[in-house]
Write an enzyme that holds these catalytic residues in place. Structure first.
Site, mmCIF file in Angstrom:
data_model
loop_
_atom_site.group_PDB
_atom_site.id
_atom_site.type_symbol
_atom_site.label_atom_id
_atom_site.label_comp_id
_atom_site.label_asym_id
_atom_site.label_seq_id
_atom_site.Cartn_x
_atom_site.Cartn_y
_atom_site.Cartn_z
ATOM 1 N N CYS A 77 0.831 -1.217 0.000
ATOM 2 C CA CYS A 77 0.000 0.000 0.000
ATOM 3 C C CYS A 77 0.860 1.260 0.000
ATOM 4 O O CYS A 77 0.645 2.180 -0.799
ATOM 5 C CB CYS A 77 -0.918 -0.012 1.211
ATOM 6 S SG CYS A 77 -0.100 -0.472 2.758
ATOM 7 N N HIS B 8 -2.777 5.383 6.325
ATOM 8 C CA HIS B 8 -1.403 5.847 6.559
ATOM 9 C C HIS B 8 -1.327 7.317 6.152
ATOM 10 O O HIS B 8 -2.114 7.771 5.313
ATOM 11 C CB HIS B 8 -0.407 5.106 5.651
ATOM 12 C CG HIS B 8 -0.331 3.618 5.831
ATOM 13 N ND1 HIS B 8 0.066 3.019 6.989
ATOM 14 C CD2 HIS B 8 -0.559 2.610 4.952
ATOM 15 C CE1 HIS B 8 0.079 1.701 6.829
ATOM 16 N NE2 HIS B 8 -0.306 1.424 5.603
#
Ligand SMILES: NC(=O)c1ccc[n+]([C@@H]2O[C@H](COP(=O)([O-])OP(=O)(O)OC[C@H]3O[C@@H](n4cnc5c(N)ncnc54)[C@H](OP(=O)(O)O)[C@@H]3O)[C@@H](O)[C@H]2O)c1
Length: 337
Positions: A140, A220
């Site tokens: 990711c 994130h």
């Protein structure tokens, strides 16, 4: 139609299965799991043929009243491509099985880059996966950084990337992960593994990354500094990034101040599972100082790799070029928020 099998039906696998089903040129042959949990129930509910990944667990499915279509080997044999979305390390173990049935396989970012033919990001190196047998769709965070670096390199040239990654401690369903009340340099040594991982996509890129873990599950956050080979003004960079189909430059007037509101927005626009497939770049954070560019971007760890997996299926089967595949994937999923 490309017949796609999905081995490992968890956070990533179930999203990839839905995304593959949404494509005009692909069908899901089936999905494989080791246990009859809620995700197995849902697979059956959604009419995905369910295969057992481990022989001696078959009776658990029988006991739970969940009907199986067969064993994972049959799924692999029936597939043109397998997407392996098993926990880190299991994919590499499975690679022998894929070879045995001559079925090309995609792996996820938790796997080692060493045993695959290439690592993959659709925007950056699509054609490297053409005809490959083992392809790793990068993680990711690496996907998020690669999507950002690709247009900057093409337009201005990049001298150096420095990024601090504030990483979510775990996904919402990962009850055992932490920290629950801390801020942890992770890893405490430099660089974090992310920089070297981005170099599996751009081997000659100069990049340093630092990682932290925080008690959050939503997304994130990257604090990015890129030293460019040019001195564009911030508006110019913003326009460039706005032109990228997998970068969402958040307009100021949206008043989105963090990951919480981003996820709320994803729910409001009806995204499945509140997924955000795009990098989310704060428009007003895009700043230039001479040849230095600064910005913040948020990455939805559970879903940004999903469109990349779909594109990688077309890449390994040589069924479309990068532009056509990205367009088809984006349109089928309804990307662009
Ligand atoms: N979650 C993220 O944020 C994220 C982001 C990008 C990349 N990735 C990468 O994607 C990969 C998968 O991660 P994930 O988060 O999706 O993990 P996950 O949620 O734990 O899903 C993996 C699934 O694989 C199943 N499984 C376990 N052993 C298996 C086997 N031998 N054969 C078939 N299925 C098996 C597990 O279910 P059962 O045991 O119940 O069958 C589990 O549901 C990892 O490489 C990870 O690093 C994860």
């Amino acid at each position: 139609m490309l017949r796609v099998g999905i081995n490992g039906y968890g956070t990533i696998g179930k999203r990839v299965a839905d995304a593959v089903r949404a494509q005009p040129d692909m069908e899901v042959v089936g999905v494989a799991k080791t246990r009859p949990n809620f995700e197995a129930e849902q697979a059956v509910e959604k009419d995905f043929p369910l295969y057992a990944a481990v022989e001696d667990r078959v009776e658990l499915f029988d006991e739970a009243g969940i009907e199986l279509a067969g064993m994972v080997e049959e799924l692999v044999e029936a597939s043109d491509v397998v997407v392996d979305a098993c926990p880190s390390g299991i994919g590499e173990q499975n690679s022998e099985m894929y070879d045995e049935y001559d079925t090309p396989a995609l792996y996820q970012g938790g796997e080692s880059a060493d045993f695959v033919d290439t690592s993959f990001n659709a925007r950056s190196n699509f054609s490297d996966a053409n005809g490959a047998d083992h392809v790793r769709v990068v993680s990711c965070n690496t996907t998020g950084l690669s999507r950002l670096v690709a247009p900057l390199r093409e337009e201005y040239g990049v001298e150096k990337v420095r990024t601090t990654l504030v990483r979510r401690g775990g996904d919402p369903a990962q009850t055992g992960r932490g920290p629950i009340n801390d801020i942890v340099p992770n890893p405490v040594t430099l660089p974090s593994h992310h920089g070297p991982d981005v170099k599996t996509i751009f081997p000659d890129l100069d990049i340093d990354t630092l990682g932290l873990k925080v008690p959050a599950t939503l997304m994130h956050m990257h604090s990015v500094n890129v030293t460019l080979d040019a001195e564009p003004d911030a508006d110019e960079v913003r326009e460039l990034l706005e032109g990228e189909s997998r970068l969402f430059v958040i307009p100021e007037h949206f008043d989105i101040d963090g990951a919480g509101k981003l996820k709320e927005y994803a729910q409001d626009v009806g995204r499945p599972r509140a997924d955000i497939w795009e990098n989310c770049v704060w428009g007003e954070s895009i700043t230039t100082e001479g040849d230095d560019l600064y910005l913040f971007q948020a990455i939805h760890q559970e879903s940004d790799v999903v469109p990349e997996n779909v594109d990688a299926i077309r890449a390994v089967t040589n069924s479309a070029d990068a532009e056509e595949s990205i367009r088809t994937t984006n349109e089928s999923l309804g990307m662009g928020i």
